[in-house]
Design an enzyme around this catalytic site. Structure first.
Site, short mmCIF file in Angstrom:
data_model
loop_
_atom_site.label_atom_id
_atom_site.label_comp_id
_atom_site.label_asym_id
_atom_site.label_seq_id
_atom_site.Cartn_x
_atom_site.Cartn_y
_atom_site.Cartn_z
N LYS A 1 0.85 -1.21 0.00
CA LYS A 1 0.00 0.00 0.00
C LYS A 1 0.88 1.25 0.00
O LYS A 1 0.64 2.18 -0.77
CB LYS A 1 -0.89 0.01 1.24
CG LYS A 1 -1.58 1.33 1.50
CD LYS A 1 -2.50 1.30 2.69
CE LYS A 1 -1.81 1.56 3.99
NZ LYS A 1 -1.45 2.95 4.28
N ASN A 2 1.90 1.26 0.85
CA ASN A 2 2.69 2.49 1.02
C ASN A 2 3.74 2.71 -0.06
O ASN A 2 4.43 3.73 -0.05
CB ASN A 2 3.31 2.52 2.42
CG ASN A 2 2.23 2.68 3.49
OD1 ASN A 2 1.09 2.99 3.17
ND2 ASN A 2 2.58 2.43 4.74
N CYS B 1 -5.83 11.94 12.72
CA CYS B 1 -6.52 10.65 12.62
C CYS B 1 -6.35 9.99 13.97
O CYS B 1 -5.78 10.55 14.89
CB CYS B 1 -5.92 9.81 11.49
SG CYS B 1 -4.28 9.27 11.88
N ASP C 1 4.36 0.45 12.10
CA ASP C 1 3.16 -0.20 11.54
C ASP C 1 3.04 -1.65 11.96
O ASP C 1 2.04 -2.30 11.64
CB ASP C 1 3.18 -0.11 10.01
CG ASP C 1 3.03 1.33 9.54
OD1 ASP C 1 3.29 1.59 8.35
OD2 ASP C 1 2.68 2.19 10.37
C1 EPZ Z 1 3.92 7.01 6.45
O1 EPZ Z 1 3.04 7.97 7.00
C2 EPZ Z 1 3.08 5.75 6.26
N1 EPZ Z 1 1.98 6.03 5.33
C3 EPZ Z 1 2.52 5.31 7.62
O2 EPZ Z 1 1.80 4.11 7.42
C4 EPZ Z 1 3.71 5.04 8.54
O3 EPZ Z 1 3.24 4.67 9.81
C5 EPZ Z 1 4.57 6.31 8.66
O4 EPZ Z 1 5.00 6.72 7.34
C6 EPZ Z 1 5.79 6.12 9.51
O5 EPZ Z 1 6.57 5.11 9.03
C7 EPZ Z 1 2.25 6.05 4.00
O6 EPZ Z 1 3.38 5.84 3.56
C8 EPZ Z 1 1.10 6.33 3.09
P1 EPZ Z 1 5.60 10.42 8.69
P2 EPZ Z 1 3.50 9.51 7.09
O7 EPZ Z 1 5.47 11.69 7.93
O8 EPZ Z 1 4.40 9.85 5.96
C9 EPZ Z 1 5.57 13.66 12.14
C10 EPZ Z 1 -0.02 2.65 7.67
O9 EPZ Z 1 -0.52 2.10 8.66
N2 EPZ Z 1 5.48 14.63 11.05
O10 EPZ Z 1 6.83 9.59 8.49
O11 EPZ Z 1 2.29 10.33 7.30
C11 EPZ Z 1 4.26 12.88 12.29
O12 EPZ Z 1 3.35 13.58 13.10
C12 EPZ Z 1 0.39 4.11 7.76
O13 EPZ Z 1 0.19 2.10 6.56
C13 EPZ Z 1 5.55 15.99 11.34
O14 EPZ Z 1 5.67 16.38 12.50
O15 EPZ Z 1 4.35 9.50 8.42
C14 EPZ Z 1 4.70 11.59 12.92
O16 EPZ Z 1 4.78 11.76 14.31
C15 EPZ Z 1 0.09 4.72 9.12
N3 EPZ Z 1 5.44 16.89 10.33
C16 EPZ Z 1 6.10 11.38 12.35
O17 EPZ Z 1 6.52 12.65 11.82
C17 EPZ Z 1 5.30 16.49 9.01
O18 EPZ Z 1 5.24 17.37 8.13
C18 EPZ Z 1 6.17 10.33 11.24
O19 EPZ Z 1 5.35 10.77 10.23
C19 EPZ Z 1 5.23 15.12 8.74
C20 EPZ Z 1 5.34 14.20 9.77
#
Ligand code: EPZ
Length: 428
Positions: A22-23, A121, A309
């Protein structure tokens, strides 16, 4: 409204085919916006999130044809020659925050984007400040009003960008913005997930010039345009880890066909330490589970650390292990929503800040539970397999977002699991 009913206690035995990730699929679909030439994608998983993303691309003017003939399952042709909009509407973005992945490619292709703010979310606030700060450094201006972020530029230019956190979709968005920028960009503290490397490889097959993918520093030399390409989605490492742990939860042995063990090294190390027998070959993983597992501590980290995840699924194994374990969630601020549900099945878990302390119990007992988010719902399925008696899981639309045919795949290896429909709303 649908729910899953599981009568626990059956050991699992047989083969499960792993679907496309998916990702990896979502950013690769987004990348179709970057080229006026057609892109063909293979091994696309049939997931709710993929369907929503395809609807979003169609809203933007991308023509999307799915393969219909036999053997064309999971094949999609995308043609973004004539984009007709730069707006990602709220009704789609609220269903799936990964819609934010259209931001980078729209800025690269059109110099404009209007994306509904994803909003939080169940697992956290999920801000996009890292995405926006990076685009600003590349010469974009953004404003936030009415729940939308509006981003504009007269032309993106290469920039040196340091990410405060190795955000996965942040890295993907900025990489896609940089491939058509004027000049070279360097992204430091970039995410290193396999999905990033796969996206970079696909973009390079379209004529992009990206080096360093899979490391913390990406170099992207902007080019004037990108051609079409044909690409196949990598196997889903989180689905793979989930089914390895299904064998751990229910006992038995599984062979996961198409799995890529190299994408799961930290999880496999921890699962072997817990007592699972795991053998990895070219494109399959065999797992055998005998006897009670040992208690093992984990801390979730950005790749290549233990994946957040897989945290909820690992907790199910620890709930019946022979001792005390500590699970620390370092990525999201609220990713213990599954704990209350696991406690309903008899798990002994205490939350202390970012850590959950799990005291293994001899048995879990089936009960009605509710899914709260995608990976929590997978952990409830594993718990149902492990529990004695009947478990009914409601709100399973969460599960359908990220797991293709889960109950079919599990039934195929001996689980007593079925989907039932209740009258009443869809639960969305
Ligand atoms: C990706 O989400 C994945 N989704 C998530 O999978 C996964 O859990 C996550 O990466 C971490 O590995 C997809 O790839 C579609 P992040 P993403 O930006 O990119 C903070 C699943 O179950 N952050 O790496 O949204 C954020 O709040 C999903 O398949 C900021 O502060 O995650 C979090 O605490 C869930 N500012 C941390 O970074 C930003 O601009 C990690 O977020 C962006 C993120």
């Amino acid at each position: 409204m649908e729910s899953l009913v599981i009568n626990g206690g059956n050991r699992l035995k047989g083969q499960i085919r792993i679907s496309g990730a998916k990702n990896a699929a979502l950013p690769i679909l987004a990348a179709s916006l970057l080229s006026p030439e057609p892109i063909t994608v293979h091994n696309l998983p049939a997931l709710e999130d993929v369907k929503i993303f395809v609807s979003l691309l169609r809203e933007l003017g991308v023509s999307v044809e799915s393969g219909t003939e036999e053997g064309q399952k999971g094949v999609v042709c995308l043609d973004a020659a004539n984009l007709s909009s730069f707006e990602a509407p709220h009704d789609l973005v609220r269903k799936m925050r990964a819609s934010v992945l259209v931001l980078g490619p729209l800025m690269a292709r059109l110099g404009r984007a209007r994306v509904s703010l994803p909003g939080g979310c169940a697992i956290g606030a999920r801000p996009i400040d890292i995405h926006l700060k990076g685009l600003e450094l590349m010469g974009a201006k953004y404003s936030i009003a009415g729940g939308f972020v509006e981003v504009k530029t007269r032309g993106l230019k290469g920039a040196r960008i340091y990410l405060d956190f190795p955000s996965v979709t942040g890295t993907e968005n900025l990489m896609m913005a940089a491939v058509l920028a004027r000049g070279t960009s360097v992204i430091e503290n970039a995410a290193k997930e396999p999905e990033i490397t796969d996206l970079a490889r696909m973009l390079n097959s379209m004529g992009a010039r990206i080096t360093g993918a899979g490391s913390s520093t990406l170099n992207i030399e902007g080019v004037s345009g990108l051609s079409g390409t044909e690409w196949s989605i990598i196997p889903d490492r989180i689905e793979t880890g989930t089914y390895i742990m299904a064998a751990g939860a229910a006992g038995g042995e599984l062979e996961l066909i198409g799995a890529e063990a190299g994408h799961l090294e930290s999880a496999i190390t921890k699962l072997r330490a817990a007592g699972l027998k795991i053998e990895c070959s070219q494109n399959a993983i065999r797992v055998r589970s005998r006897g009670r597992l040992k208690s093992v501590d984990i801390k979730t980290q950005p790749y290549p650390g233990f994946p957040t995840d897989l945290q909820a699924q690992f907790m199910v194994l620890m709930a019946r292990a022979g001792g005390l374990s500590v699970i620390t969630e370092n990525i999201f601020e609220n990713r213990f929503m599954h704990v209350a549900e696991l406690q309903r099945l008899g798990a002994d878990i205490k939350i202390e800040g970012r850590s959950a302390i799990i005291k293994g119990v001899k048995k879990l007992t089936g009960a009605p539970v509710a899914a709260t988010d995608l990976r929590a719902s997978a952990s409830l399925v594993l718990a149902g397999l492990a529990a004695q008696g009947r478990t009914e899981i409601t709100e399973i639309y969460h599960l359908d977002r990220g797991y293709e045919d889960m109950e079919k795949k599990l039934r195929g290896v001996g689980a007593d699991i079925s989907r039932i429909t209740h009258e009443g709303g869809s639960g969305k």
